[in-house]
Design a protein around this motif. Sequence first.
Motif, PDB file in Angstrom:
ATOM      1  N   THR A 148       0.853  -1.184   0.000  1.00  0.00           N
ATOM      2  CA  THR A 148       0.000   0.000   0.000  1.00  0.00           C
ATOM      3  C   THR A 148       0.889   1.234   0.000  1.00  0.00           C
ATOM      4  OG1 THR A 148      -0.097   0.073   2.431  1.00  0.00           O
ATOM      5  CG2 THR A 148      -1.838  -1.174   1.280  1.00  0.00           C
ATOM      6  N   THR A 149       0.408   2.310  -0.587  1.00  0.00           N
ATOM      7  CA  THR A 149       1.135   3.578  -0.572  1.00  0.00           C
ATOM      8  C   THR A 149       0.251   4.658   0.025  1.00  0.00           C
ATOM      9  OG1 THR A 149       0.412   4.037  -2.837  1.00  0.00           O
ATOM     10  CG2 THR A 149       2.584   3.026  -2.564  1.00  0.00           C
ATOM     11  N   GLN A 150       0.910   5.608   0.640  1.00  0.00           N
ATOM     12  CA  GLN A 150       0.173   6.701   1.260  1.00  0.00           C
ATOM     13  C   GLN A 150      -0.399   7.629   0.195  1.00  0.00           C
ATOM     14  OE1 GLN A 150      -0.477   6.892   4.397  1.00  0.00           O
ATOM     15  NE2 GLN A 150       0.930   5.310   5.166  1.00  0.00           N
ATOM     16  N   PRO A 151      -1.576   8.217   0.445  1.00  0.00           N
ATOM     17  CA  PRO A 151      -2.134   9.172  -0.512  1.00  0.00           C
ATOM     18  C   PRO A 151      -1.337  10.461  -0.528  1.00  0.00           C
ATOM     19  CG  PRO A 151      -3.456   9.114   1.488  1.00  0.00           C
ATOM     20  CD  PRO A 151      -2.445   8.005   1.619  1.00  0.00           C
ATOM     21  N   ALA A 152      -1.466  11.205  -1.609  1.00  0.00           N
ATOM     22  CA  ALA A 152      -0.732  12.468  -1.742  1.00  0.00           C
ATOM     23  C   ALA A 152      -1.090  13.438  -0.619  1.00  0.00           C
ATOM     24  CB  ALA A 152      -1.024  13.095  -3.103  1.00  0.00           C
ATOM     25  N   SER A 153      -2.327  13.383  -0.156  1.00  0.00           N
ATOM     26  CA  SER A 153      -2.744  14.286   0.929  1.00  0.00           C
ATOM     27  C   SER A 153      -1.931  14.022   2.197  1.00  0.00           C
ATOM     28  CB  SER A 153      -4.234  14.115   1.213  1.00  0.00           C
ATOM     29  OG  SER A 153      -4.517  12.773   1.580  1.00  0.00           O
ATOM     30  N   LEU A 226      10.355  11.440  -1.375  1.00  0.00           N
ATOM     31  CA  LEU A 226       8.980  11.122  -1.752  1.00  0.00           C
ATOM     32  C   LEU A 226       8.773   9.615  -1.844  1.00  0.00           C
ATOM     33  CD1 LEU A 226       8.057  13.771  -4.487  1.00  0.00           C
ATOM     34  CD2 LEU A 226       7.284  13.677  -2.119  1.00  0.00           C
ATOM     35  N   ALA A 227       9.741   8.901  -2.434  1.00  0.00           N
ATOM     36  CA  ALA A 227       9.627   7.448  -2.544  1.00  0.00           C
ATOM     37  C   ALA A 227       9.518   6.800  -1.173  1.00  0.00           C
ATOM     38  CB  ALA A 227      10.828   6.881  -3.306  1.00  0.00           C
ATOM     39  N   LEU A 228      10.331   7.259  -0.225  1.00  0.00           N
ATOM     40  CA  LEU A 228      10.262   6.732   1.133  1.00  0.00           C
ATOM     41  C   LEU A 228       8.933   7.081   1.801  1.00  0.00           C
ATOM     42  CD1 LEU A 228      13.866   7.535   2.457  1.00  0.00           C
ATOM     43  CD2 LEU A 228      12.944   5.276   1.945  1.00  0.00           C
ATOM     44  N   THR A 229       8.505   8.329   1.653  1.00  0.00           N
ATOM     45  CA  THR A 229       7.298   8.784   2.348  1.00  0.00           C
ATOM     46  C   THR A 229       6.048   8.101   1.805  1.00  0.00           C
ATOM     47  OG1 THR A 229       8.383  10.934   2.604  1.00  0.00           O
ATOM     48  CG2 THR A 229       6.057  10.825   3.147  1.00  0.00           C
ATOM     49  N   PHE A 230       5.937   7.994   0.499  1.00  0.00           N
ATOM     50  CA  PHE A 230       4.775   7.318  -0.091  1.00  0.00           C
ATOM     51  C   PHE A 230       4.718   5.851   0.329  1.00  0.00           C
ATOM     52  CE2 PHE A 230       4.345  10.819  -3.222  1.00  0.00           C
ATOM     53  CZ  PHE A 230       2.957  10.953  -3.208  1.00  0.00           C
ATOM     54  N   SER A 231       5.877   5.252   0.636  1.00  0.00           N
ATOM     55  CA  SER A 231       5.936   3.824   0.923  1.00  0.00           C
ATOM     56  C   SER A 231       5.778   3.487   2.403  1.00  0.00           C
ATOM     57  CB  SER A 231       7.265   3.249   0.414  1.00  0.00           C
ATOM     58  OG  SER A 231       7.423   3.497  -0.974  1.00  0.00           O
ATOM     59  N   ILE A 232       5.584   4.481   3.262  1.00  0.00           N
ATOM     60  CA  ILE A 232       5.390   4.221   4.693  1.00  0.00           C
ATOM     61  C   ILE A 232       4.127   3.390   4.900  1.00  0.00           C
ATOM     62  CG2 ILE A 232       4.843   5.282   6.919  1.00  0.00           C
ATOM     63  CD1 ILE A 232       6.588   7.658   6.102  1.00  0.00           C
ATOM     64  N   GLN A 233       4.250   2.312   5.670  1.00  0.00           N
ATOM     65  CA  GLN A 233       3.105   1.459   5.966  1.00  0.00           C
ATOM     66  C   GLN A 233       2.428   1.863   7.277  1.00  0.00           C
ATOM     67  OE1 GLN A 233       2.294  -1.058   3.460  1.00  0.00           O
ATOM     68  NE2 GLN A 233       3.759   0.413   2.573  1.00  0.00           N
ATOM     69  N   ASP A 234       3.216   2.109   8.302  1.00  0.00           N
ATOM     70  CA  ASP A 234       2.679   2.511   9.607  1.00  0.00           C
ATOM     71  C   ASP A 234       3.670   3.467  10.245  1.00  0.00           C
ATOM     72  OD1 ASP A 234       1.632   2.827  12.122  1.00  0.00           O
ATOM     73  OD2 ASP A 234       1.622   0.694  12.644  1.00  0.00           O
ATOM     74  N   PHE A 235       3.345   4.743  10.240  1.00  0.00           N
ATOM     75  CA  PHE A 235       4.303   5.748  10.709  1.00  0.00           C
ATOM     76  C   PHE A 235       4.658   5.528  12.172  1.00  0.00           C
ATOM     77  CE2 PHE A 235       5.604   9.760  12.563  1.00  0.00           C
ATOM     78  CZ  PHE A 235       6.517  10.234  11.632  1.00  0.00           C
ATOM     79  N   GLY A 236       3.669   5.242  13.009  1.00  0.00           N
ATOM     80  CA  GLY A 236       3.932   5.077  14.431  1.00  0.00           C
ATOM     81  C   GLY A 236       4.870   3.925  14.744  1.00  0.00           C
ATOM     82  N   TYR A 237       4.993   2.984  13.826  1.00  0.00           N
ATOM     83  CA  TYR A 237       5.813   1.800  14.028  1.00  0.00           C
ATOM     84  C   TYR A 237       7.278   2.025  13.650  1.00  0.00           C
ATOM     85  CZ  TYR A 237       6.920  -3.233  13.872  1.00  0.00           C
ATOM     86  OH  TYR A 237       7.449  -4.480  14.084  1.00  0.00           O
ATOM     87  N   LEU A 238       7.545   3.084  12.882  1.00  0.00           N
ATOM     88  CA  LEU A 238       8.892   3.302  12.359  1.00  0.00           C
ATOM     89  C   LEU A 238       9.920   3.526  13.463  1.00  0.00           C
ATOM     90  CD1 LEU A 238       8.218   5.630   9.290  1.00  0.00           C
ATOM     91  CD2 LEU A 238       8.595   3.158   9.290  1.00  0.00           C
ATOM     92  N   TYR A 239       9.528   4.237  14.524  1.00  0.00           N
ATOM     93  CA  TYR A 239      10.465   4.594  15.582  1.00  0.00           C
ATOM     94  C   TYR A 239      10.397   3.655  16.782  1.00  0.00           C
ATOM     95  CZ  TYR A 239      10.854   8.998  13.029  1.00  0.00           C
ATOM     96  OH  TYR A 239      11.072   9.939  12.062  1.00  0.00           O
ATOM     97  N   ASP A 240       9.570   2.639  16.692  1.00  0.00           N
ATOM     98  CA  ASP A 240       9.397   1.709  17.807  1.00  0.00           C
ATOM     99  C   ASP A 240      10.679   0.893  18.012  1.00  0.00           C
ATOM    100  OD1 ASP A 240       8.639  -0.149  19.665  1.00  0.00           O
ATOM    101  OD2 ASP A 240       6.738  -0.653  18.686  1.00  0.00           O
ATOM    102  N   PRO A 241      11.312   0.977  19.188  1.00  0.00           N
ATOM    103  CA  PRO A 241      12.542   0.202  19.412  1.00  0.00           C
ATOM    104  C   PRO A 241      12.319  -1.306  19.384  1.00  0.00           C
ATOM    105  CG  PRO A 241      11.800   1.246  21.445  1.00  0.00           C
ATOM    106  CD  PRO A 241      10.967   1.815  20.342  1.00  0.00           C
TER     107      PRO A 241
END
Length: 468
Positions: A148-153, A226-241
């Motif tokens: 899944t990719t994030q919407p432009a908004s 942009l490629a990285l940002t559009f490809s984020i699946q779950d933002f809250g999970y990215l920084y989870d140790p």
Amino acid sequence: MAGAQVVDSGEKRLNELGYKQELRREMTTGSLYFWAAHLAGPVWGPLASWCCAWLEAIGLIAGIGTQAYAGSQVLQSIILLCTGTNKGGGYLAPRWLFLVMYLGLTFIWAVFNTFALEVIAFLDVISMWWQVVGGTVIVIMLPLVAKTTQPASYVFTHFETTPEVTGISSGAYAVVLSLLVSQYSLYGYDAAAHLTEETKGADKNGPIAILSSIGIITVFGWVYILALTFSIQDFGYLYDPANETAGTFVPAQILYDAFHGRYGSSTGAIVLLFIIWGSFFFGGLSITTSAARVVYALSRDRGVPFSSVWRKIHPTRKVPGNAVWLCAAVCALLGLPILWINVVFTAITSIATIGWVGGYAVPIFARMVMREEDFRPGPFYLRGASRPVCLVAFLWICYTCSVFLLPTVYPIKMDTFNYAPIALGVVLGLIMLWWVVDARKWFTGPVRNIDEQIDHNAGGDGNGNVKV
């Protein structure tokens, strides 16, 4: 034939002095502080070039550290994913091993830079293709692989402060800090100047090369983000140790989520991480080359303690080997706090950017305040827009240098403290004290000794040009 013989005679004499391969390099190395000296005039030129040269040297040496730290981060993520991920019992490199990787990269770059210039030139060609082809693969493949990719908004309007990670809940403060990414990425504009002496129509092609570089970096960097940002699946999970990459390197988690979500395997993420690691490796190699040349140029002008040691050129390889190892040693010292502090990358990045970008402020300010009748414009000239552009650029540099001194993690503790203000304050304070006490009496700015040799030995016209 007579003109050719004159030039050949001059070059033979220069070769006897051990400078044949450094002929044009010595005239152009340290170009930024040469500009500062020229624009500030005979009275303020020495002080301007002194400040500019030291800022550029500090920025470049710390720049080696930023590449070594980032490269170690990527390598840490590769090892973790190859051994089973953080959740699957993978190996996360401890602080001491991370420092070993940091020092190892610095050492390898220094070794490569003690070889002949032809070796560095060959590696630079590989670097160019690696980053162009590899970067293209990443920005095309990543969004296609992500389930899944994030919407432009979301990408262009959504705002995240992640107070649980940084302790920062102020949106305004987060916006101020977010601008630092672009400022860290966009510097080194004067790199093209090191080659203009060897370029036809340098007065036009030099500025065009600088602007083209900025444009290419801006486009590629923006597309990569942009490629990285559009490809984020779950933002809250990215920084989870507790996530698969232990929250240590956000792009690694984005790559893992994309490939594991699609194929159930992290192999693709590891391959792309290796491409990213290669970019940092080649970037550090190149910055080491530039840092050594600036230190060599400043030593040639007697602006570094024990200058006679650092300005020595290897008799056969024609490289400033001592200057290379000096830069590597200082870079290694900058990395030692890795053992105790969590925000070393922020601190080293701050030192690198303030030094290098701050160096640009000196010639820009000199151009802004100099009398118009003293300025000799070339064909690439902004005319009436020159001073307003200089003012905007100078204010922007002052702003970004100030922001880079701010903390990026709260609450402020020993392991989250940004030590850049202290490091810069001590180093710059000692440098300026040296200027006031002693250096102002003898430092005259960039030494035009190659021009003088050409004029004397090859029939120059008195302005550093050979008569043919």
